[in-house]
Design a protein around this motif. Structure first.
Motif, PDB file in Angstrom:
ATOM      1  N   ASN A 136      -5.973  28.939 -42.729  1.00 40.92           N
ATOM      2  CA  ASN A 136      -5.294  28.257 -43.829  1.00 40.92           C
ATOM      3  C   ASN A 136      -6.151  27.105 -44.364  1.00 40.92           C
ATOM      4  O   ASN A 136      -6.892  26.459 -43.625  1.00 40.92           O
ATOM      5  N   ARG A 137      -6.055  26.875 -45.651  1.00 42.61           N
ATOM      6  CA  ARG A 137      -6.906  25.888 -46.315  1.00 42.61           C
ATOM      7  C   ARG A 137      -6.564  24.459 -45.928  1.00 42.61           C
ATOM      8  O   ARG A 137      -7.399  23.562 -46.055  1.00 42.61           O
ATOM      9  N   ARG A 138      -5.342  24.229 -45.476  1.00 45.96           N
ATOM     10  CA  ARG A 138      -4.956  22.875 -45.059  1.00 45.96           C
ATOM     11  C   ARG A 138      -5.589  22.508 -43.707  1.00 45.96           C
ATOM     12  O   ARG A 138      -5.633  21.342 -43.333  1.00 45.96           O
ATOM     13  N   GLY A 139      -6.013  23.526 -42.965  1.00 45.81           N
ATOM     14  CA  GLY A 139      -6.593  23.267 -41.651  1.00 45.81           C
ATOM     15  C   GLY A 139      -5.559  22.901 -40.603  1.00 45.81           C
ATOM     16  O   GLY A 139      -5.897  22.324 -39.567  1.00 45.81           O
ATOM     17  N   LEU A 140      -4.292  23.261 -40.839  1.00 43.60           N
ATOM     18  CA  LEU A 140      -3.224  22.938 -39.889  1.00 43.60           C
ATOM     19  C   LEU A 140      -3.269  23.880 -38.693  1.00 43.60           C
ATOM     20  O   LEU A 140      -3.391  25.093 -38.851  1.00 43.60           O
ATOM     21  N   THR A 141      -3.146  23.336 -37.509  1.00 38.18           N
ATOM     22  CA  THR A 141      -2.988  24.169 -36.320  1.00 38.18           C
ATOM     23  C   THR A 141      -1.518  24.569 -36.188  1.00 38.18           C
ATOM     24  O   THR A 141      -0.641  23.991 -36.845  1.00 38.18           O
ATOM     25  N   GLY A 142      -1.256  25.513 -35.308  1.00 32.95           N
ATOM     26  CA  GLY A 142       0.129  25.899 -35.067  1.00 32.95           C
ATOM     27  C   GLY A 142       0.951  24.729 -34.571  1.00 32.95           C
ATOM     28  O   GLY A 142       2.097  24.519 -35.005  1.00 32.95           O
ATOM     29  N   SER A 195       1.658  29.859 -27.818  1.00 32.21           N
ATOM     30  CA  SER A 195       0.671  30.624 -27.061  1.00 32.21           C
ATOM     31  C   SER A 195      -0.765  30.309 -27.487  1.00 32.21           C
ATOM     32  O   SER A 195      -1.007  29.566 -28.445  1.00 32.21           O
ATOM     33  N   ASN A 196      -1.693  30.919 -26.777  1.00 31.84           N
ATOM     34  CA  ASN A 196      -3.121  30.715 -27.036  1.00 31.84           C
ATOM     35  C   ASN A 196      -3.488  30.938 -28.496  1.00 31.84           C
ATOM     36  O   ASN A 196      -4.252  30.172 -29.085  1.00 31.84           O
ATOM     37  N   ALA A 197      -2.949  32.017 -29.066  1.00 29.48           N
ATOM     38  CA  ALA A 197      -3.331  32.409 -30.421  1.00 29.48           C
ATOM     39  C   ALA A 197      -2.619  31.604 -31.500  1.00 29.48           C
ATOM     40  O   ALA A 197      -2.848  31.835 -32.690  1.00 29.48           O
ATOM     41  N   VAL A 198      -1.766  30.673 -31.108  1.00 28.63           N
ATOM     42  CA  VAL A 198      -0.978  29.918 -32.079  1.00 28.63           C
ATOM     43  C   VAL A 198      -1.206  28.406 -31.966  1.00 28.63           C
ATOM     44  O   VAL A 198      -1.405  27.730 -32.978  1.00 28.63           O
ATOM     45  N   TYR A 199      -1.172  27.877 -30.752  1.00 29.77           N
ATOM     46  CA  TYR A 199      -1.140  26.427 -30.537  1.00 29.77           C
ATOM     47  C   TYR A 199      -2.265  25.692 -31.288  1.00 29.77           C
ATOM     48  O   TYR A 199      -2.009  24.766 -32.064  1.00 29.77           O
ATOM     49  N   SER A 200      -3.500  26.071 -31.043  1.00 29.57           N
ATOM     50  CA  SER A 200      -4.620  25.350 -31.643  1.00 29.57           C
ATOM     51  C   SER A 200      -5.284  26.133 -32.766  1.00 29.57           C
ATOM     52  O   SER A 200      -6.283  25.687 -33.339  1.00 29.57           O
ATOM     53  N   SER A 201      -4.724  27.285 -33.105  1.00 28.90           N
ATOM     54  CA  SER A 201      -5.297  28.108 -34.168  1.00 28.90           C
ATOM     55  C   SER A 201      -4.913  27.562 -35.539  1.00 28.90           C
ATOM     56  O   SER A 201      -3.808  27.048 -35.735  1.00 28.90           O
ATOM     57  N   THR A 202      -5.824  27.686 -36.489  1.00 29.24           N
ATOM     58  CA  THR A 202      -5.540  27.261 -37.865  1.00 29.24           C
ATOM     59  C   THR A 202      -5.307  28.465 -38.782  1.00 29.24           C
ATOM     60  O   THR A 202      -5.470  28.366 -39.993  1.00 29.24           O
ATOM     61  N   SER A 203      -4.931  29.579 -38.201  1.00 31.08           N
ATOM     62  CA  SER A 203      -4.693  30.776 -39.009  1.00 31.08           C
ATOM     63  C   SER A 203      -3.350  30.692 -39.727  1.00 31.08           C
ATOM     64  O   SER A 203      -2.458  29.933 -39.344  1.00 31.08           O
ATOM     65  N   VAL A 204      -3.217  31.490 -40.768  1.00 30.24           N
ATOM     66  CA  VAL A 204      -1.957  31.577 -41.508  1.00 30.24           C
ATOM     67  C   VAL A 204      -0.850  32.116 -40.600  1.00 30.24           C
ATOM     68  O   VAL A 204       0.287  31.638 -40.636  1.00 30.24           O
ATOM     69  N   ALA A 205      -1.199  33.099 -39.768  1.00 31.29           N
ATOM     70  CA  ALA A 205      -0.204  33.680 -38.862  1.00 31.29           C
ATOM     71  C   ALA A 205       0.313  32.647 -37.878  1.00 31.29           C
ATOM     72  O   ALA A 205       1.515  32.604 -37.576  1.00 31.29           O
ATOM     73  N   SER A 206      -0.571  31.804 -37.361  1.00 33.42           N
ATOM     74  CA  SER A 206      -0.149  30.808 -36.370  1.00 33.42           C
ATOM     75  C   SER A 206       0.806  29.791 -36.982  1.00 33.42           C
ATOM     76  O   SER A 206       1.751  29.338 -36.330  1.00 33.42           O
TER      77      SER A 206
END
Length: 235
Positions: A43-49, A88-99
């Motif tokens: 995500n362009r905002r750079g937000l983590t989950g 979870s691992n794929a969400v907590y510190s991820s900056t993806s749109v899905a997270s």
């Protein structure tokens, strides 16, 4: 429709339950593929989950909820006993749109508890009973058949019905949490206009797994009623 078809095949299972199981497998595969797809889009905002979950809580004026990391993949959940969102691992510190979508959904559950959303309170209240029902249902039915006891069979069917009730209550809880998440994402500008549909697709795919779980449970309950409901049983 006869209960047993050719070679003693359970026709009710084939006709009612199997299609729902196929739906459930499809829903699980779809949520995994959708999550994996949009996990590749940052995500362009750079937000983590974790930051997204905290943002949703702030927007709704919810305080006192911790956001923690938990091991595993798609093990994200809100624990009302400790007032903790675990990502979870794929969400907590991820900056993806899905997270962002998944984290916002779990924060939506925290908001539900904070505002006293009735269905989630009801689900929490009936969990012990429904867990017992799901474990006891088939042993009671098998014991009833062994002992030729219609009462035990009926108790087993009622016990299984409790698990169906749980799935029925869970569905609006999950859909509402996703709706709260998407509203917060849009109103808070957590994702850009072109990223928002990706998060929506992720949460819509997840919601399908709850529809499928309800379908499987209802089909099994209907099967049991068709098998045993029409029989004249005497103890």
């Amino acid at each position: 429709m006869p209960y047993y078809g050719f070679y003693g095949i359970d026709m009710y299972y084939i006709v009612l339950v199997v299609p729902c199981i196929i739906l459930a497998f499809w829903a699980q595969a779809r949520v995994k593929s959708t999550f994996n797809r949009y996990s590749q889009v940052l995500n362009r905002r750079g937000l983590t989950g974790a930051q997204a979950a905290e943002a949703v809580l702030r927007q709704n004026g919810v305080t006192g909820v911790r956001v923690e990391w938990v091991a595993g993949k798609l093990t994200d959940h809100f624990d009302p006993r400790t007032n903790t969102i675990r990502l979870s691992n794929a969400v907590y510190s991820s900056t993806s749109v899905a997270s962002v979508g998944v984290a916002a959904h779990e924060a939506g559950h925290a908001v539900q508890y904070a505002v006293g959303y009735f269905p989630i309170r009801l689900r929490a209240a009936i969990i012990p009973v429904t867990q017992f029902g799901s474990m006891a249902a088939f042993p009671l039915i098998i014991l009833g058949l062994f002992m030729n006891s219609g009462i035990l069979i009926d108790l087993g069917i009622w016990a299984f019905a409790l698990s169906t009730v749980f799935q029925l209550v869970t569905l609006p809880v999950e859909v509402n949490a996703s709706n709260r998440a998407l509203a917060a994402i849009e109103q808070g500008g957590l994702l850009t206009e072109d990223e928002y549909p990706m998060a929506k697709k992720t949460l819509t795919a997840a919601a399908m797994t709850y529809f499928a779980a309800l379908a499987v449970s209802f089909a099994q309950l209907l099967r049991l009623l068709l098998i045993f409901g029409g029989r004249n049983r005497h103890d």
